[in-house]
Write a protein that holds these residues in place. Structure first.
Motif, short mmCIF file in Angstrom:
data_model
loop_
_atom_site.label_atom_id
_atom_site.label_comp_id
_atom_site.label_asym_id
_atom_site.label_seq_id
_atom_site.Cartn_x
_atom_site.Cartn_y
_atom_site.Cartn_z
N ASN A 75 0.83 -1.61 -0.09
CA ASN A 75 -0.21 0.13 0.10
C ASN A 75 1.16 1.27 -0.28
O ASN A 75 2.22 1.50 0.59
N ALA A 76 0.28 2.48 -0.46
CA ALA A 76 1.27 3.50 -0.82
C ALA A 76 0.87 4.45 0.06
O ALA A 76 0.02 3.90 1.24
N PHE A 133 6.97 2.81 -3.58
CA PHE A 133 6.58 4.20 -4.07
C PHE A 133 7.12 5.64 -4.32
O PHE A 133 7.98 5.64 -3.35
N TRP A 135 6.96 9.56 -5.40
CA TRP A 135 6.41 11.11 -5.30
C TRP A 135 5.71 11.43 -6.64
O TRP A 135 7.07 12.12 -6.45
N TRP A 140 1.79 9.35 -4.67
CA TRP A 140 1.72 8.28 -4.73
C TRP A 140 1.92 7.01 -6.25
O TRP A 140 1.27 6.40 -6.45
N THR A 141 3.12 6.73 -6.68
CA THR A 141 2.70 5.69 -8.24
C THR A 141 3.91 4.83 -7.38
O THR A 141 5.05 5.09 -6.87
N TYR A 142 3.23 3.80 -8.28
CA TYR A 142 3.86 2.56 -8.00
C TYR A 142 5.95 2.08 -8.77
O TYR A 142 4.85 3.29 -10.10
#
Length: 156
Positions: A75-76, A133, A135, A140-142
């Motif tokens: 999870n982010a 993750f 920023w 936040w993106t994987y």
């Protein structure tokens, strides 16, 4: 009706399992399960996990909660990273997986060899890569990268 397969003396059907479906011991233990879908002890149908795991844990042994981990794996983060940009410490060597492992589940600032830099929240460290993750400035993106692409890092 004639049996096509010989059964041990005194048995009328398959030696074990569901009627009409021969199975091997340890397979097809639950209704609706097909032969060859054996389960680990204590596992419920459809879990696909290893013994001793509870729902929500990693799918492989060794994955799961780390001591002091505040964020469930995968999870982010729920809040943005710090608003400052730290001063870079220069490194001439490749980043060691053991060193960056100490930054797992912590806000980490990453400087790449190509000049890019960003806040990162690592959730996995392998022998040659790191994932977690990144920023983007808004969310936040994987993201994952090879450790040899990282010039330096600092975790907070």
């Amino acid at each position: 009706m004639t049996n096509q397969f010989p059964f041990p003396q005194g048995q009328q059907g398959p030696p074990f399992g569901m009627p009409g479906m021969p199975q091997f011991p340890g397979q097809g233990q639950f209704p609706g399960q097909f032969p060859g879908q054996g389960q680990f002890p204590g596992q419920f149908p459809g879990q696909g996990q290893f013994p001793g795991q509870f729902p929500g844990q990693g799918q492989f042994p060794g994955q799961g909660q780390f001591p002091g981990q505040q964020n469930p794996e995968g999870n982010a983060p729920t809040s943005p990273p710090p608003s400052f940009v730290p001063q870079q410490s220069v490194s001439a060597f490749a980043v060691d997986p053991g060193a960056i492992r100490g930054c797992l589940f912590r806000n980490t600032f990453i400087w790449l060899r190509n000049g890019n830099s960003f806040w990162f929240f690592p959730t996995f460290v392998g022998r040659q890569s790191v994932a977690g993750f990144r920023w983007t400035g808004r969310r936040w993106t994987y993201y994952g990268t090879d450790l040899n692409r990282i010039s330096s890092f600092q975790c907070f």
